[in-house]
Structures are given as structure tokens and as C-alpha cells.
Design an enzyme around this catalytic site. Structure first.
Site, PDB file in Angstrom:
ATOM      1  N   CYS A   2       0.822  -1.215   0.000  1.00 28.85           N
ATOM      2  CA  CYS A   2       0.000   0.000   0.000  1.00 28.85           C
ATOM      3  C   CYS A   2       0.857   1.267   0.000  1.00 28.85           C
ATOM      4  O   CYS A   2       0.335   2.369  -0.196  1.00 28.85           O
ATOM      5  CB  CYS A   2      -0.934   0.011   1.206  1.00 28.85           C
ATOM      6  SG  CYS A   2      -2.054  -1.388   1.283  1.00 28.85           S
ATOM      7  N   CYS A  39     -13.230   0.466   8.000  1.00 27.56           N
ATOM      8  CA  CYS A  39     -12.327   0.077   6.909  1.00 27.56           C
ATOM      9  C   CYS A  39     -12.383   1.072   5.750  1.00 27.56           C
ATOM     10  O   CYS A  39     -13.453   1.574   5.404  1.00 27.56           O
ATOM     11  CB  CYS A  39     -12.706  -1.294   6.359  1.00 27.56           C
ATOM     12  SG  CYS A  39     -12.924  -2.595   7.592  1.00 27.56           S
ATOM     13  N   LYS A  68     -10.266   6.495   4.298  1.00 23.86           N
ATOM     14  CA  LYS A  68     -11.572   6.036   4.750  1.00 23.86           C
ATOM     15  C   LYS A  68     -12.703   6.541   3.861  1.00 23.86           C
ATOM     16  O   LYS A  68     -13.641   5.797   3.569  1.00 23.86           O
ATOM     17  CB  LYS A  68     -11.811   6.497   6.202  1.00 23.86           C
ATOM     18  CG  LYS A  68     -13.160   6.110   6.755  1.00 23.86           C
ATOM     19  CD  LYS A  68     -13.274   4.603   6.904  1.00 23.86           C
ATOM     20  CE  LYS A  68     -14.710   4.159   7.025  1.00 23.86           C
ATOM     21  NZ  LYS A  68     -15.456   4.230   5.730  1.00 23.86           N
ATOM     22  N   HIS A 113      -9.024   4.246  -1.246  1.00 24.81           N
ATOM     23  CA  HIS A 113      -7.702   3.648  -1.050  1.00 24.81           C
ATOM     24  C   HIS A 113      -7.357   2.712  -2.210  1.00 24.81           C
ATOM     25  O   HIS A 113      -7.353   1.489  -2.063  1.00 24.81           O
ATOM     26  CB  HIS A 113      -7.702   2.881   0.287  1.00 24.81           C
ATOM     27  CG  HIS A 113      -6.401   2.258   0.639  1.00 24.81           C
ATOM     28  ND1 HIS A 113      -5.170   2.778   0.282  1.00 24.81           N
ATOM     29  CD2 HIS A 113      -6.119   1.105   1.340  1.00 24.81           C
ATOM     30  CE1 HIS A 113      -4.217   2.009   0.752  1.00 24.81           C
ATOM     31  NE2 HIS A 113      -4.753   0.982   1.379  1.00 24.81           N
TER      32      HIS A 113
END
Length: 384
Positions: free
Chosen positions: A83, A206, A328, A332
Site C-alpha cells: 500500500c 475500513c 476512509k 484507497h
């Protein structure tokens, strides 16, 4: 080493881009970045990506994108750091310009996570964990972070509701971002009543799975005026690592890679946390966001909730955190996330962030994490 500037940026909306390929997505962001400048010749392209080989059956991303954007025969390559791929690619591009190897470099990130079905995407993302000691035994990123969150709650006596309030703040910020994947406000109950993913983490703890691309153009600071009236100095930058498996770490209550990278980047920029007006932090899960606040030095450990409720992480507080909505709410697209964070800061520091604008922002910090804190890239930007 030469000082380095960002002279142009481009971002796509984070969404489900089923009708666009990897090269079409990055091409859109890259052309937007080029259109903000006086069309400098691009000497190199360095792009972050994590999952294309698993979910899009595509390797050789650098050459693919260089061909699409008309940069052939110049050098181009992909950087992979889970990431943190976007932040790592930016560090590589910065180094290339600062060293004098290249004068003008396009960097950024691109990812298409929704091309894969749920199980394949979860497995691809899970490969950032230790394959032998974590992934083999069924651990996923959400389960690893759930263990960290539960330990944090017990150690500091922090209630579950405190993490829900962090998510509420991110969605309030993201509701002002036209490029956000989830641009709507939520309540504490939205988080607490959403589906349980891995106890105590629920769905709204998440970051969402999404597709997107962001691009940035770098050149020597002394040349920036030739290409654009709006440019920002890259004042400090550093990367750091920790063990990939979390069982080998000294503590689960801190990401040592963030602490180390931040310390090095702050020293390079000659700033302290008191000088930072705005921060784009890595909040894959609410616990990740909380640990990031603490590891970057913006928050006393275990005290984030009280500080947050007093407005510490909003404009006018200690530091404005994720006015974009963060991972959030903004979204992402993993290998592109670090590039999004820096592009968002560029808009803020050039006064072009629209409804998200933080007044009088002059110093910004971006923090991009790979894995469960196994690598971190911290970048300090300064308005010139």
C-alpha cells in the site's frame, strides 16, 4: 543534491472504473498534470502499483504507461511497496531529480482493485503480509489490524466508540471532496451498527476497495518557474522499514517505520510538528489512523479521542488531518494512495483545494504505509 519542486498534479475520482484500463486511468491523471505545466519534456516515469499482476494480469507497468503517454523511449518502471507503493515511487522520483540523474520526472500511482472478485482481491492485498508466518495461517490485513485495535483498547482503556468518531470525522471531511469514493457523512451508529468484519473492526472502520490514479510532475526547484506559476517545494522526505510479521516487533502500539521516517523527514525539512498545518495520514483502518497520528507526533499516546473531540485535528486545531477524507472516505486504490496524498497536499498549499481548503496552510505532511507498518514513506511539502 538539488532542491526539488512539484509543478503539476492530476487525480481521477476513486471509484469502480470497470470501463477503463490501467493505462487509460493513469493516462487521464498524467494528462491533467501535464496540462497544468508548460509541457516540459518528461525524462522518466516512475509509477507505484501493487496488484496489477494479480488482478489485471499485467506486469511491465512502466513501459505500458510510457507508451500510452508518448514517453517512449525514455526510462519507465514500476515501484512496488504494497500500500506504500505510491509513496515509494515518489521517493524514487525525488531521488532521481535531486541527484541530477533526470531533470523532469512524472511519478504517481495506479490501481484497479475492483477488476478482481472479493476473495482474489483479499488474497492479493494479503500478500503484503509475511507469506510464511502470517498469510499461510489465514491471517488477513483486517484480522491483523483487529488484533492491534483490541490490544490498543485494552492497554489504554479506550472505548470502542472513540474509533467510530474518527471515522465520522473522515467522512465529514470527504463529503466536501468531489473525487472521493464515499463522499457522504455518517454517524457513530453507522460505524457501530455496520457489519462485523473482524472483531472489533466493522465495515465502516475500513477504507473501501476502489480504482484510481494520481500523477505528479517533479523538476529542480530552480527551474520550476519555467514550467508553472504554481509549484511547491519538497522540503523533506524519508522512508523506513520494520519487520513484515507483527509477532517479531517490540511493540504493537506503534509503527516504528512511521516514527523513524517522520523523524528523518522532519529533520531534513528543519521543522517540528508545531510547524505542520495539514497532514494526509494513512488510515486504512481507524486503528491505523490513530497510530499514525501518534507516531507522527501530533497526539499523545492513548489520548486521541479527547483531543479529537476538542477539534485538535480540524482546521484551527493542532493539525488539520485528512481534509480530503483520507483513505476512509476519499478511497484507497492501494498502489496509488501515496500519490493521492501528496497531490491533495499540493492543492492545499497552492490554495486550490476548493471546499476542502485549509486557510493559510504553508507546510503539509503525507504519510503512506505499506503492509501493517512494515514500510512507511513520509513527505514534507512547503509552500514557496
Amino acid at each position: 543534491m538539488r532542491k526539488v519542486a512539484i509543478i503539476g498534479t492530476g487525480m481521477t475520482k476513486v471509484d469502480k472504473h470497470w470501463k477503463k484500463s490501467l493505462k487509460e486511468l493513469f493516462g487521464q491523471a498524467g494528462i491533467e498534470a501535464l496540462n497544468q505545466t508548460n509541457s516540459p519534456a518528461i525524462d522518466a516515469l516512475i509509477v507505484g502499483n501493487m496488484c496489477a499482476s494479480d488482478l489485471s494480469d499485467q506486469n511491465n507497468i512502466g513501459a505500458l504507461l510510457a507508451d500510452h503517454l508518448g514517453f517512449v523511449p525514455n526510462t519507465a518502471y514500476r515501484v512496488e511497496a504494497a500500500c506504500g507503493s505510491g509513496g515509494a515511487a515518489f521517493l524514487a522520483a525525488y531521488s532521481a531529480v535531486a541527484s541530477g540523474m533526470y531533470d523532469v520526472v512524472m511519478t504517481g500511482g495506479v490501481e484497479k482493485l475492483t477488476d478482481g472478485v472479493g476473495g482474489n482481491t483479499t488474497l492479493s492485498l494479503g500478500k503484503a503480509a509475511d507469506a510464511e508466518y502470517e498469510l499461510f495461517y489465514g491471517s488477513s490485513f483486517v484480522s491483523i489490524n483487529a488484533m492491534i485495535m483490541r490490544y490498543y483498547m485494552k492497554h489504554y482503556g479506550v472505548p470502542r466508540e472513540a474509533f467510530a468518531d474518527f471515522s465520522v470525522l473522515m467522512h465529514r471531511n470527504g463529503s466536501r471532496n468531489a473525487l472521493a469514493q464515499l463522499p457522504f457523512e455518517i454517524t457513530r451508529e453507522t460505524v457501530l451498527d455496520s457489519d462485523m468484519i473482524s472483531d472489533p473492526i466493522t465495515l465502516f472502520d475500513c477504507a473501501p476497495v476502489g480504482d484510481g490514479a494520481a500523477a505528479l510532475i517533479l523538476c529542480p526547484l530552480e527551474d520550476a518557474k519555467k514550467y508553472s506559476d504554481d509549484f511547491i517545494e519538497v522540503a523533506g522526505i524519508a522512508g523506513a522499514t520494520d519487520t513484515v510479521d507483527i509477532a517479531s516487533r517490540e511493540s504493537l502500539l506503534t509503527f516504528k517505520s512511521t516514527v523513524t521516517a517522520a523523524d528523518r523527514a522532519y529533520k531534513m525539512a528543519r521543522i517540528s510538528t508545531a510547524d505542520v498545518d495539514i497532514a494526509e495520514i494513512h488510515d486504512t483502518f481507524t486503528i491505523t489512523g490513530v497510530l499514525s497520528l501518534e507516531d507522527l507526533g501530533f497526539c499523545e499516546r492513548g489520548k486521541f479521542h479527547k483531543m479529537m473531540m476538542n477539534g485538535a485535528f480540524e482546521p484551527g486545531g493542532i493539525v488539520a488531518v485528512n481534509p480530503s477524507g483520507g483513505l476512509k472516505s476519499r478511497g484507497h486504490p492501494v498502489g496509488a494512495t501515496g500519490a493521492y496524498q501528496i497531490a491533495e497536499l499540493f492543492l492545499q498549499l497552492t490554495g486550490r483545494a476548493g471546499k476542502m481548503q485549509v486557510p493559510d496552510a504553508s507546510v503539509g505532511v503525507a504519510q503512506n504505509i505499506g503492509g501493517s507498518g512494515s514500510s512507511t514513506y513520509v513527505t514534507v511539502l512547503r509552500r514557496v
